[in-house]
Design an enzyme around this catalytic site. Sequence first.
Site, PDB file in Angstrom:
ATOM      1  N   ASN A   1     -58.087  27.669  36.752  1.00  0.00           N
ATOM      2  CA  ASN A   1     -58.681  28.277  35.558  1.00  0.00           C
ATOM      3  C   ASN A   1     -57.934  29.569  35.267  1.00  0.00           C
ATOM      4  O   ASN A   1     -57.361  30.187  36.169  1.00  0.00           O
ATOM      5  CB  ASN A   1     -60.160  28.585  35.793  1.00  0.00           C
ATOM      6  CG  ASN A   1     -60.836  29.133  34.546  1.00  0.00           C
ATOM      7  OD1 ASN A   1     -60.577  28.660  33.431  1.00  0.00           O
ATOM      8  ND2 ASN A   1     -61.688  30.132  34.706  1.00  0.00           N
TER       9      ASN A   1
ATOM     10  N   HIS B   1     -58.736  33.303  33.426  1.00  0.00           N
ATOM     11  CA  HIS B   1     -59.882  34.108  32.998  1.00  0.00           C
ATOM     12  C   HIS B   1     -59.370  35.462  32.508  1.00  0.00           C
ATOM     13  O   HIS B   1     -58.538  36.088  33.171  1.00  0.00           O
ATOM     14  CB  HIS B   1     -60.848  34.307  34.179  1.00  0.00           C
ATOM     15  CG  HIS B   1     -62.059  35.089  33.808  1.00  0.00           C
ATOM     16  ND1 HIS B   1     -63.118  34.540  33.116  1.00  0.00           N
ATOM     17  CD2 HIS B   1     -62.378  36.390  34.004  1.00  0.00           C
ATOM     18  CE1 HIS B   1     -64.034  35.474  32.913  1.00  0.00           C
ATOM     19  NE2 HIS B   1     -63.613  36.598  33.434  1.00  0.00           N
TER      20      HIS B   1
ATOM     21  N   SER C   1     -56.428  36.705  35.005  1.00  0.00           N
ATOM     22  CA  SER C   1     -56.306  36.152  36.358  1.00  0.00           C
ATOM     23  C   SER C   1     -56.227  34.626  36.295  1.00  0.00           C
ATOM     24  O   SER C   1     -56.963  33.995  35.530  1.00  0.00           O
ATOM     25  CB  SER C   1     -57.545  36.485  37.195  1.00  0.00           C
ATOM     26  OG  SER C   1     -57.849  37.861  37.164  1.00  0.00           O
TER      27      SER C   1
ATOM     28  N   ASP D   1     -65.986  31.680  37.932  1.00  0.00           N
ATOM     29  CA  ASP D   1     -64.936  32.711  37.887  1.00  0.00           C
ATOM     30  C   ASP D   1     -64.764  33.403  39.237  1.00  0.00           C
ATOM     31  O   ASP D   1     -64.333  34.567  39.298  1.00  0.00           O
ATOM     32  CB  ASP D   1     -65.227  33.757  36.800  1.00  0.00           C
ATOM     33  CG  ASP D   1     -65.280  33.142  35.412  1.00  0.00           C
ATOM     34  OD1 ASP D   1     -64.534  32.176  35.169  1.00  0.00           O
ATOM     35  OD2 ASP D   1     -66.068  33.614  34.584  1.00  0.00           O
TER      36      ASP D   1
HETATM   37  C1  GRF Z   1     -58.455  32.643  27.104  1.00  0.00           C
HETATM   38  O1  GRF Z   1     -58.739  33.993  26.925  1.00  0.00           O
HETATM   39  C2  GRF Z   1     -58.717  32.248  28.526  1.00  0.00           C
HETATM   40  O2  GRF Z   1     -58.467  33.264  29.437  1.00  0.00           O
HETATM   41  C3  GRF Z   1     -60.189  31.926  28.499  1.00  0.00           C
HETATM   42  O3  GRF Z   1     -60.405  31.314  27.266  1.00  0.00           O
HETATM   43  C4  GRF Z   1     -59.431  31.750  26.333  1.00  0.00           C
HETATM   44  C5  GRF Z   1     -58.753  30.530  25.812  1.00  0.00           C
HETATM   45  O4  GRF Z   1     -57.875  30.800  24.786  1.00  0.00           O
HETATM   46  N1  GRF Z   1     -60.537  31.115  29.636  1.00  0.00           N
HETATM   47  P1  GRF Z   1     -56.918  29.665  24.235  1.00  0.00           P
HETATM   48  O5  GRF Z   1     -57.815  28.512  23.779  1.00  0.00           O
HETATM   49  O6  GRF Z   1     -56.007  29.248  25.342  1.00  0.00           O
HETATM   50  O7  GRF Z   1     -56.206  30.290  23.089  1.00  0.00           O
END
Ligand code: GRF
Length: 222
Positions: free
Chosen positions: A111, A113, A140, A149
Site C-alpha cells: 500500500n 499512504h 510511505s 496503515d
Molecule cells: C494517494 O494519495 C495514495 O497515497 C492514497 O490514495 C491516493 C491515491 O491517489 N492511498 P491516486 O489515485 O493514485 O492518484
Amino acid sequence: MSDNHKLPLVALISGSGTNLQAIIDGAVGDLPVEIRAVISNRPDVHGLTRADNANIPTRVLNHKAFPDRESYDQALIELIDEYQPELVVLAGFMRILTPGFVRHYAGRMFNIHPSLLPKFRGLNTHQQALDEGETLHGASVHFVTEELDGGPLIVQAQVPVQDGDDARTLANRVLQREHLIYPLAIRWFAQQRLWLAGNGQVYLDDQPLQQPVLFTPDQEIA
Ligand code: GRF
C-alpha cells in the site's frame, strides 16, 4: 529468475489512479512488471481509463452489490486470483480490508499512504499534518497487514511543508514523490531484493531494514 522475468501484478484502485499511472509508465520503461489487471471497486473512475489506454484488462467489482465486507473481499480474492499475481498493489484503493483478505496476500501486497507513518493513519492526512504544525510531511510504502496503515514500512519520502500550504498544495507535492517511491519499492520486490519475513521483518538486499529507506527532499530517486 531469468534476466527478463517480469513480476505479474494486479493493481486495485478507487479513483484517479495517478500512482497507477506511475507504475504503468514504469512498465513501459524498464520496471520489470506485467500489470495483468486493474480492478476498481467504483465504476467510471479515471484510473480505469488510464488502464484502458495502456491496454491493461480492467474489472469493476462494485462493493455496493455485496451485503457485507466478507462477501465482497471473498469475491475480490477470486477475481484477483484469476490473474495469478505475485504482487497486489493498492493504488488508492479506498476500502478497509478484512483480515482474511489481508492474510491471503501476506507478504505480497503493498500500500502507499500519504504520510510519514506511523504519523497520520487513515484519511485527511495532509490536513492533519497542517493542523499539527508539522514542518515535514511525506508518503510511505508498506506491506499490508491487518492493522490499517500499520504494516511494515519499506520506503518513505519526506516533503517539507511550505508557508501558505493548504491540504491541496501539500497533497500535490506529496503525490509527486509517491509516484517515485511506489515504482521503486515495486522494482525491489520484482528484483527479489525485498521481502517480508514471517516475523514481520522487512529485508532489503539480505539486510533487515531497521527503519524504512528514507528519501529526503533534495535527494534524487533512482
Ligand atoms: C494517494 O494519495 C495514495 O497515497 C492514497 O490514495 C491516493 C491515491 O491517489 N492511498 P491516486 O489515485 O493514485 O492518484
